[in-house]
Design a protein around this motif. Structure first.
Motif, PDB file in Angstrom:
ATOM      1  N   GLY A 230      43.698   3.693 -26.987  1.00  0.00           N
ATOM      2  CA  GLY A 230      42.666   2.977 -27.731  1.00  0.00           C
ATOM      3  C   GLY A 230      41.770   3.928 -28.508  1.00  0.00           C
ATOM      4  O   GLY A 230      41.432   3.680 -29.664  1.00  0.00           O
ATOM      5  N   LEU A 231      41.419   5.046 -27.875  1.00  0.00           N
ATOM      6  CA  LEU A 231      40.550   6.012 -28.550  1.00  0.00           C
ATOM      7  C   LEU A 231      41.225   6.543 -29.810  1.00  0.00           C
ATOM      8  O   LEU A 231      40.579   6.772 -30.837  1.00  0.00           O
ATOM      9  CB  LEU A 231      40.229   7.185 -27.616  1.00  0.00           C
ATOM     10  CG  LEU A 231      39.354   6.860 -26.411  1.00  0.00           C
ATOM     11  CD1 LEU A 231      39.228   8.080 -25.507  1.00  0.00           C
ATOM     12  CD2 LEU A 231      37.981   6.403 -26.855  1.00  0.00           C
ATOM     13  N   GLN A 232      42.537   6.731 -29.725  1.00  0.00           N
ATOM     14  CA  GLN A 232      43.245   7.279 -30.882  1.00  0.00           C
ATOM     15  C   GLN A 232      43.378   6.270 -32.009  1.00  0.00           C
ATOM     16  O   GLN A 232      43.625   6.641 -33.143  1.00  0.00           O
ATOM     17  CB  GLN A 232      44.623   7.791 -30.449  1.00  0.00           C
ATOM     18  CG  GLN A 232      44.506   9.181 -29.864  1.00  0.00           C
ATOM     19  CD  GLN A 232      45.764   9.648 -29.190  1.00  0.00           C
ATOM     20  OE1 GLN A 232      46.673   8.865 -28.944  1.00  0.00           O
ATOM     21  NE2 GLN A 232      45.830  10.922 -28.879  1.00  0.00           N
ATOM     22  N   ALA A 233      43.230   4.982 -31.660  1.00  0.00           N
ATOM     23  CA  ALA A 233      43.371   3.959 -32.699  1.00  0.00           C
ATOM     24  C   ALA A 233      42.108   3.860 -33.558  1.00  0.00           C
ATOM     25  O   ALA A 233      42.118   3.217 -34.603  1.00  0.00           O
ATOM     26  CB  ALA A 233      43.675   2.610 -32.052  1.00  0.00           C
ATOM     27  N   ILE A 234      41.022   4.466 -33.125  1.00  0.00           N
ATOM     28  CA  ILE A 234      39.765   4.364 -33.875  1.00  0.00           C
ATOM     29  C   ILE A 234      39.730   5.465 -34.933  1.00  0.00           C
ATOM     30  O   ILE A 234      40.002   6.627 -34.638  1.00  0.00           O
ATOM     31  CB  ILE A 234      38.559   4.496 -32.928  1.00  0.00           C
ATOM     32  CG1 ILE A 234      38.663   3.474 -31.796  1.00  0.00           C
ATOM     33  CG2 ILE A 234      37.252   4.328 -33.682  1.00  0.00           C
ATOM     34  CD1 ILE A 234      38.830   2.052 -32.248  1.00  0.00           C
ATOM     35  N   SER A 235      39.376   5.069 -36.162  1.00  0.00           N
ATOM     36  CA  SER A 235      39.469   6.027 -37.261  1.00  0.00           C
ATOM     37  C   SER A 235      38.429   7.135 -37.129  1.00  0.00           C
ATOM     38  O   SER A 235      37.351   6.948 -36.554  1.00  0.00           O
ATOM     39  CB  SER A 235      39.291   5.319 -38.600  1.00  0.00           C
ATOM     40  OG  SER A 235      37.938   5.012 -38.793  1.00  0.00           O
ATOM     41  N   GLN A 236      38.771   8.294 -37.688  1.00  0.00           N
ATOM     42  CA  GLN A 236      37.881   9.444 -37.677  1.00  0.00           C
ATOM     43  C   GLN A 236      36.521   9.089 -38.283  1.00  0.00           C
ATOM     44  O   GLN A 236      35.488   9.590 -37.856  1.00  0.00           O
ATOM     45  CB  GLN A 236      38.548  10.577 -38.468  1.00  0.00           C
ATOM     46  CG  GLN A 236      37.942  11.940 -38.257  1.00  0.00           C
ATOM     47  CD  GLN A 236      37.948  12.358 -36.800  1.00  0.00           C
ATOM     48  OE1 GLN A 236      38.844  11.999 -36.048  1.00  0.00           O
ATOM     49  NE2 GLN A 236      36.934  13.091 -36.396  1.00  0.00           N
ATOM     50  N   GLY A 237      36.535   8.203 -39.272  1.00  0.00           N
ATOM     51  CA  GLY A 237      35.296   7.815 -39.943  1.00  0.00           C
ATOM     52  C   GLY A 237      34.263   7.231 -38.997  1.00  0.00           C
ATOM     53  O   GLY A 237      33.061   7.437 -39.169  1.00  0.00           O
ATOM     54  N   GLN A 238      34.719   6.505 -37.974  1.00  0.00           N
ATOM     55  CA  GLN A 238      33.790   5.928 -37.005  1.00  0.00           C
ATOM     56  C   GLN A 238      33.091   7.029 -36.207  1.00  0.00           C
ATOM     57  O   GLN A 238      31.890   6.958 -35.957  1.00  0.00           O
ATOM     58  CB  GLN A 238      34.533   4.983 -36.057  1.00  0.00           C
ATOM     59  CG  GLN A 238      35.043   3.731 -36.736  1.00  0.00           C
ATOM     60  CD  GLN A 238      33.918   2.800 -37.123  1.00  0.00           C
ATOM     61  OE1 GLN A 238      33.060   2.460 -36.315  1.00  0.00           O
ATOM     62  NE2 GLN A 238      33.890   2.398 -38.378  1.00  0.00           N
ATOM     63  N   TYR A 239      33.859   8.037 -35.814  1.00  0.00           N
ATOM     64  CA  TYR A 239      33.273   9.167 -35.086  1.00  0.00           C
ATOM     65  C   TYR A 239      32.248   9.872 -35.974  1.00  0.00           C
ATOM     66  O   TYR A 239      31.150  10.216 -35.546  1.00  0.00           O
ATOM     67  CB  TYR A 239      34.356  10.173 -34.682  1.00  0.00           C
ATOM     68  CG  TYR A 239      35.301   9.694 -33.604  1.00  0.00           C
ATOM     69  CD1 TYR A 239      35.073  10.005 -32.270  1.00  0.00           C
ATOM     70  CD2 TYR A 239      36.432   8.956 -33.917  1.00  0.00           C
ATOM     71  CE1 TYR A 239      35.936   9.591 -31.273  1.00  0.00           C
ATOM     72  CE2 TYR A 239      37.316   8.527 -32.925  1.00  0.00           C
ATOM     73  CZ  TYR A 239      37.059   8.850 -31.606  1.00  0.00           C
ATOM     74  OH  TYR A 239      37.914   8.427 -30.635  1.00  0.00           O
ATOM     75  N   GLU A 240      32.635  10.076 -37.247  1.00  0.00           N
ATOM     76  CA  GLU A 240      31.750  10.820 -38.155  1.00  0.00           C
ATOM     77  C   GLU A 240      30.483  10.045 -38.462  1.00  0.00           C
ATOM     78  O   GLU A 240      29.393  10.617 -38.517  1.00  0.00           O
ATOM     79  CB  GLU A 240      32.506  11.155 -39.446  1.00  0.00           C
ATOM     80  CG  GLU A 240      33.586  12.188 -39.219  1.00  0.00           C
ATOM     81  CD  GLU A 240      34.385  12.476 -40.481  1.00  0.00           C
ATOM     82  OE1 GLU A 240      34.159  11.793 -41.506  1.00  0.00           O
ATOM     83  OE2 GLU A 240      35.238  13.382 -40.428  1.00  0.00           O
ATOM     84  N   ALA A 241      30.641   8.713 -38.648  1.00  0.00           N
ATOM     85  CA  ALA A 241      29.455   7.902 -38.939  1.00  0.00           C
ATOM     86  C   ALA A 241      28.497   7.964 -37.755  1.00  0.00           C
ATOM     87  O   ALA A 241      27.286   8.099 -37.930  1.00  0.00           O
ATOM     88  CB  ALA A 241      29.862   6.464 -39.238  1.00  0.00           C
ATOM     89  N   ALA A 242      29.041   7.866 -36.540  1.00  0.00           N
ATOM     90  CA  ALA A 242      28.191   7.917 -35.350  1.00  0.00           C
ATOM     91  C   ALA A 242      27.504   9.282 -35.241  1.00  0.00           C
ATOM     92  O   ALA A 242      26.320   9.372 -34.917  1.00  0.00           O
ATOM     93  CB  ALA A 242      29.017   7.642 -34.096  1.00  0.00           C
ATOM     94  N   ASP A 243      28.252  10.347 -35.551  1.00  0.00           N
ATOM     95  CA  ASP A 243      27.653  11.686 -35.549  1.00  0.00           C
ATOM     96  C   ASP A 243      26.539  11.773 -36.579  1.00  0.00           C
ATOM     97  O   ASP A 243      25.466  12.302 -36.315  1.00  0.00           O
ATOM     98  CB  ASP A 243      28.711  12.745 -35.890  1.00  0.00           C
ATOM     99  CG  ASP A 243      29.600  13.051 -34.687  1.00  0.00           C
ATOM    100  OD1 ASP A 243      29.150  12.828 -33.555  1.00  0.00           O
ATOM    101  OD2 ASP A 243      30.735  13.512 -34.902  1.00  0.00           O
ATOM    102  N   SER A 244      26.832  11.241 -37.774  1.00  0.00           N
ATOM    103  CA  SER A 244      25.916  11.481 -38.891  1.00  0.00           C
ATOM    104  C   SER A 244      24.575  10.781 -38.694  1.00  0.00           C
ATOM    105  O   SER A 244      23.578  11.192 -39.263  1.00  0.00           O
ATOM    106  CB  SER A 244      26.546  11.032 -40.213  1.00  0.00           C
ATOM    107  OG  SER A 244      26.496   9.626 -40.322  1.00  0.00           O
ATOM    108  N   ILE A 245      24.532   9.687 -37.900  1.00  0.00           N
ATOM    109  CA  ILE A 245      23.230   9.055 -37.686  1.00  0.00           C
ATOM    110  C   ILE A 245      22.518   9.649 -36.472  1.00  0.00           C
ATOM    111  O   ILE A 245      21.474   9.164 -36.067  1.00  0.00           O
ATOM    112  CB  ILE A 245      23.322   7.517 -37.543  1.00  0.00           C
ATOM    113  CG1 ILE A 245      24.295   7.126 -36.440  1.00  0.00           C
ATOM    114  CG2 ILE A 245      23.691   6.874 -38.869  1.00  0.00           C
ATOM    115  CD1 ILE A 245      24.321   5.634 -36.168  1.00  0.00           C
TER     116      ILE A 245
END
Lengths: 364, 248
Positions: free
Chosen positions: A250-265
């Motif tokens: 499941g973790l691998q199915a989530i796009s990199q963009g979601q991780y980056e957006a969460a990081d960026s805020i």
């Protein structure tokens, strides 16, 4: 499903028109379809009448083995006679209202935890309180309840305890393992990989054997850990390895963009995982997760080999009575039905949960 | 150009992907209130450069400072920088499992520990500014691309950043939606927000930018005011690029 278009000639026939139109579109649409329908009908014709005859028509509902033999059908007398042994194993007979209440309480707790209406902050406290009551009921020794050692627990309550504790406690461990396997830190990643691959590399039976026979050999003199607890730990640690790989999927199915957006805020690692990544990742893997839950539920029956009396073992005990031994089919049918009801409910619930969680997000 | 303090400073920044040299000796100062547009052909390192500013990418040598904090392996420093720097992505990257309003209040509630009601008030204010407040209860998947990108901008603004980074914010949008997003960005620029935008919108660069940075092959080739850079490019590589994008 779209309403089948009703041809004019059938529409005139009134009552029969809808079933006939339905059969045309669903059963006889093409030659291949027609062949399959006919084969299925033939198989049903072969199987159903004898089955109904055995299970219902010629069955004996109450009565002794002699009456059953005379009738020639299913001997449900076994169940009316032995249901308490099947359901509660060798728990002291006069105290069996306690495991009975525990099962009811368990089912109540499951229904509550499954209903989104109860997903409130106090749910955790309510469930913990429920567990304490179950423990008091099962063990006794306080409030005037005679103590019952857990090697006398058995039947459905034992199956429910092993599987629910197995599922509930292995799940957080699995999430941590899955996150660890994707960690940036090489040491953490290596430990998680080793753990997961080791546990996935051995059968549950050997885990239970190790827990019950080998583990005590390694303990210092005089130190004993309860057999039930050892089996329970084995199930939890074993299940966690499988769940971890599902969660990682499941973790691998989530796009990199979601991780980056969460990081960026500015979210921290744990906030990012808990608030952004895991809710999405777990939703993706609900079907395999529930599949694993069902497997764990059924696999608890393997504790039979280390002498714990779960539902299947207690059924076998009931069938060991020489008088009733001939009617083992009925005994196993009943046990199978109980397993089926729980597994089927889990499977249906997972579909409900998927539908509920995809509300509003479907258009993406 | 404003003569205020430097808020972003990159000194001799280098980055490699394996053996590929993605950023070569990048030196760039961005002052408070300055609007910088970064242009250049694809693969020139534009996105990599701005992603290094809030540590979505790691640089291997040189120093990057944001509001005086060095961007390094220090997690606390990176978290501080990210609280002060908003970022808007090409693919919006809204959280699909949360409503528009929840997307906006997430960081203020969890990172700034703001009470929920206050976070909601601020979120609604920003949603009104990007004219999308009627959609607050909807999920991102129910909005158009342009609306999603405006929500993404509002989400960044809710953290009250002093700097905004835009990584090709209009590249994934249908042509008719580009303007609604650019309008929001222009408005933001007029209010004095410090902005670094990677974009192919040269019209936006002309009207808004104080400085246009032209990058190619991981290097800053030329850096000037828009009128100078577009009207009187000094480098051959710049001329070549400008002729290509103007032809289209």
């Amino acid at each position: 499903m779209a309403e089948p278009s009703v041809p004019q000639s059938f529409a005139a026939d009134g009552l029969l028109s809808r079933p006939i139109a339905w059969a045309r579109t669903n059963l006889f649409k093409s030659p291949g379809n027609t062949v399959l329908t006919l084969v299925a009908a033939w198989v049903l014709w072969l199987l159903l009448p004898p089955l109904i005859n055995w299970a219902l028509v010629k069955a004996t509902w109450v009565g002794d083995p002699a009456a059953c033999r005379a009738a020639g059908g299913a001997c449900w007398g076994l169940v009316t006679e032995k249901y308490r042994l099947i359901l509660f194993g060798i728990y002291p007979y006069d105290e069996q209202w306690r495991p009975f209440s525990a099962v009811l309480l368990f089912i109540g707790m499951i229904l509550m935890a499954a209903n989104p209406r109860f997903w409130k902050p106090w749910l955790g406290a309510a469930l913990t309180a429920g567990l304490v009551i179950v423990a008091v009921l099962m063990w006794g020794g306080v409030l005037g309840l005679p103590p019952v050692s857990d090697d006398r627990w058995g039947g459905l309550p034992l199956t429910l305890i092993l599987s629910i504790a197995g599922i509930v406690l292995s799940f957080p461990l699995a999430v941590v393992l899955a996150l660890g396997r994707r960690s940036q830190l090489p040491a953490v990643r290596a430990w998680c990989v080793v753990y997961i691959e080791l546990w996935r590399g051995v059968p549950l039976i050997s885990v239970l054997f190790m827990a019950s026979i080998m583990f005590p050999l390694f303990m210092p003199e005089g130190v004993t850990i309860d057999k039930l607890l050892r089996a329970q730990l084995g199930i939890i640690l074993f299940t966690a390895a499988y769940l971890a790989e599902i969660v990682r999927g499941g973790l691998q199915a989530i796009s990199q963009g979601q991780y980056e957006a969460a990081d960026s805020i500015g979210l921290t690692y744990w906030q990012k995982m808990r608030l952004v990544i895991l809710p999405q990742a777990l939703k993706v893997v609900i079907p395999p997760l529930v599949g694993q839950f069902i497997t764990t539920f059924k696999d608890t029956s393997l504790v039979i080999i280390i002498g714990l009396y779960d539902l299947l073992s207690s059924t076998k005990v009931a069938l060991s009575d020489p008088q009733w031994r001939a009617f083992y089919v009925e005994g196993f049918v009943v046990a199978a039905l109980i397993y089926f009801v729980f597994s089927y409910v889990m499977s249906q619930y997972s579909q409900y949960l998927e539908r509920r969680l995809s509300a509003g997000v479907r258009r993406q | 150009m404003p003569k205020d303090e430097v808020v972003i400073s990159l000194k001799d920044v280098n980055k490699w992907y394996g053996t590929f040299h993605a950023l070569r000796d990048i030196n760039l100062d961005v002052r408070k209130g300055e609007r910088v547009v970064v242009a250049g052909p694809s693969g020139s390192g534009k996105s990599t450069m701005i992603r290094c500013i809030n540590r979505l990418e790691e640089h291997q040598s040189g120093t990057i400072q944001v509001n005086g904090t060095e961007v390094s392996n220090d997690v606390k420093a990176v978290e501080k920088v990210r609280r002060e720097v908003g970022m808007v992505f090409q693919q919006f990257n809204l959280f699909p499992h949360l409503t528009v309003l929840e997307n906006l209040t997430l960081a203020p509630i969890w990172v700034k520990h703001m009470p929920k009601a206050e976070a909601s008030d601020i979120a609604m204010k920003y949603l009104e500014r990007v004219q999308i407040h009627e959609q607050a209860k909807k999920y991102p998947g129910q909005l158009s691309g342009g609306q999603q990108q405006r929500v993404a901008i509002a989400r960044s603004l809710c953290m009250r950043p002093s700097i905004m980074l835009f990584d090709e914010p209009t590249s994934a949008l249908d042509p008719e939606m580009i303007k609604e997003v650019l309008d929001v960005m222009v408005e933001l620029a007029e209010e004095g927000m410090t902005m670094v935008c990677v974009t192919h919108e040269m019209g936006f660069a002309r009207t808004v930018a104080d400085t246009v940075v032209f990058m190619a092959d991981g290097q800053i080739v030329e850096m000037n005011t828009p009128s100078e850079l577009f009207g009187n490019p000094k480098e051959e590589r710049t001329r070549q690029f400008l002729s290509q994008i103007i032809r289209h």
